[in-house]
Design a protein around this motif. Structure first.
Motif, mmCIF file in Angstrom:
data_model
loop_
_atom_site.group_PDB
_atom_site.id
_atom_site.type_symbol
_atom_site.label_atom_id
_atom_site.label_comp_id
_atom_site.label_asym_id
_atom_site.label_seq_id
_atom_site.Cartn_x
_atom_site.Cartn_y
_atom_site.Cartn_z
ATOM 1 N N ASP A 72 0.846 -1.210 0.000
ATOM 2 C CA ASP A 72 0.000 0.000 0.000
ATOM 3 C C ASP A 72 0.877 1.254 0.000
ATOM 4 O O ASP A 72 0.560 2.242 -0.660
ATOM 5 N N TRP A 73 1.964 1.213 0.764
ATOM 6 C CA TRP A 73 2.851 2.381 0.840
ATOM 7 C C TRP A 73 3.586 2.570 -0.491
ATOM 8 O O TRP A 73 3.745 3.693 -0.966
ATOM 9 N N ILE A 74 3.988 1.473 -1.092
ATOM 10 C CA ILE A 74 4.611 1.532 -2.422
ATOM 11 C C ILE A 74 3.615 2.124 -3.429
ATOM 12 O O ILE A 74 3.965 3.001 -4.220
ATOM 13 N N ASP A 75 2.359 1.656 -3.366
ATOM 14 C CA ASP A 75 1.333 2.150 -4.299
ATOM 15 C C ASP A 75 1.123 3.657 -4.147
ATOM 16 O O ASP A 75 0.920 4.365 -5.143
ATOM 17 N N SER A 76 1.162 4.147 -2.901
ATOM 18 C CA SER A 76 1.001 5.590 -2.665
ATOM 19 C C SER A 76 2.111 6.376 -3.360
ATOM 20 O O SER A 76 1.869 7.431 -3.961
ATOM 21 N N ILE A 77 3.338 5.855 -3.282
ATOM 22 C CA ILE A 77 4.484 6.515 -3.910
ATOM 23 C C ILE A 77 4.404 6.383 -5.431
ATOM 24 O O ILE A 77 4.696 7.336 -6.165
ATOM 25 N N GLU A 78 3.985 5.225 -5.911
ATOM 26 C CA GLU A 78 3.832 5.023 -7.367
ATOM 27 C C GLU A 78 2.794 5.993 -7.945
ATOM 28 O O GLU A 78 2.978 6.522 -9.034
ATOM 29 N N ASP A 79 1.704 6.211 -7.201
ATOM 30 C CA ASP A 79 0.682 7.164 -7.652
ATOM 31 C C ASP A 79 1.282 8.562 -7.781
ATOM 32 O O ASP A 79 1.008 9.289 -8.740
ATOM 33 N N GLY A 80 2.098 8.939 -6.785
ATOM 34 C CA GLY A 80 2.758 10.241 -6.820
ATOM 35 C C GLY A 80 3.733 10.340 -7.976
ATOM 36 O O GLY A 80 3.826 11.383 -8.649
ATOM 37 N N TYR A 81 4.435 9.249 -8.227
ATOM 38 C CA TYR A 81 5.389 9.211 -9.334
ATOM 39 C C TYR A 81 4.665 9.403 -10.668
ATOM 40 O O TYR A 81 5.118 10.160 -11.534
#
Length: 247
Positions: A72-81
């Motif tokens: 979930d934390w990776i997904d949050s960063i991927e969304d920002g990317y």
């Protein structure tokens, strides 16, 4: 996983549309965007496009965090990317603590990243791996606000979910095992005294990455949350110089 609690004031994500150079900024474990806002605002003021996402389960209540996984934390960063990628041709990534871990993860999975700036990044915290889960209470003491500067408080959870410690351990293991895949320039900040992440993590990262251009910058007057501490200006100025040089 739907979050049950509202987002706390000052824990909201921060976005700024500037020029074609983007900076992705990540807060840390149990923390919030509040710890990174001074950096985000400084980078926006310098004209860059900035994205400071709120990691899933953070900035609300620790019971929300308990329900999230490291993915979930990776997904949050991927969304920002992705948000930055739509607007920028060049992207740099920076993060504090687990945000630094996610910074390394992003560079591992997006080789086009132009440079990384991990701040007291975590890849190896011996204190978190150990006793079997049966001996651990559901919620542990807080780790936030490790700040030397008097009167400064980090907006972070007052409890740490034990389950979440297992998740950050998985994330660190994943990232540490793949450090050699990182080849972009790296500016690695590390506090001389840190009561959350052992300062030796900076050397592990420095030795592990394959980047030809890499540098460790000691923060002599800050504890773990250096982005809110005495060395805040040093971090901002050094990062801006690093980005200008490499973009």
């Amino acid at each position: 996983m739907e979050e049950k609690y509202p987002v706390l004031q000052n824990a909201e994500p921060f976005y700024f549309e500037g020029n074609e150079i983007g900076i992705l900024v990540s807060h840390g474990f149990t923390g919030s965007t509040q710890s990174m806002r001074p950096l985000g605002e400084a980078y926006a003021k310098a004209g860059y496009s900035v994205c400071v996402p709120r990691l899933k389960g953070h900035g609300t209540h620790y019971e929300d965090m308990e329900q999230t996984t490291y993915q979930d934390w990776i997904d949050s960063i991927e969304d920002g990317y992705e948000w930055l990628k739509k607007r920028c041709g060049t992207i740099f990534v920076t993060g504090l603590s687990m945000g630094g871990t996610l910074t390394l993860y992003t560079a591992q999975n997006h080789p086009e990243v132009k440079g990384i700036i991990p701040i007291n990044a975590a890849v190896d915290i011996p204190a978190t791996s150990g006793a079997p889960s049966t001996e651990i209470p559901r919620f542990l003491d807080a780790i936030g606000s490790d700040i030397k500067k008097p009167g400064i408080i980090e907006l972070a959870y007052e409890k740490t979910p034990a389950k979440s410690i297992g998740e950050i351990n998985h994330l660190m293991e994943k990232v540490k095992g793949n450090l050699s895949s990182i080849t972009c320039p790296a500016l690695i900040f590390v506090s001389d005294e840190d009561h959350v992440v052992p300062p030796g993590n900076a050397q592990i990262i420095y030795d592990g990455i394959s980047s030809e251009l890499k540098k460790i910058v000691p923060l002599k007057n800050s504890y773990h949350v250096a982005t809110l501490d005495h060395d805040q200006e040093l971090i901002i100025e050094s990062t801006l110089a690093f980005i200008k040089h490499h973009s």
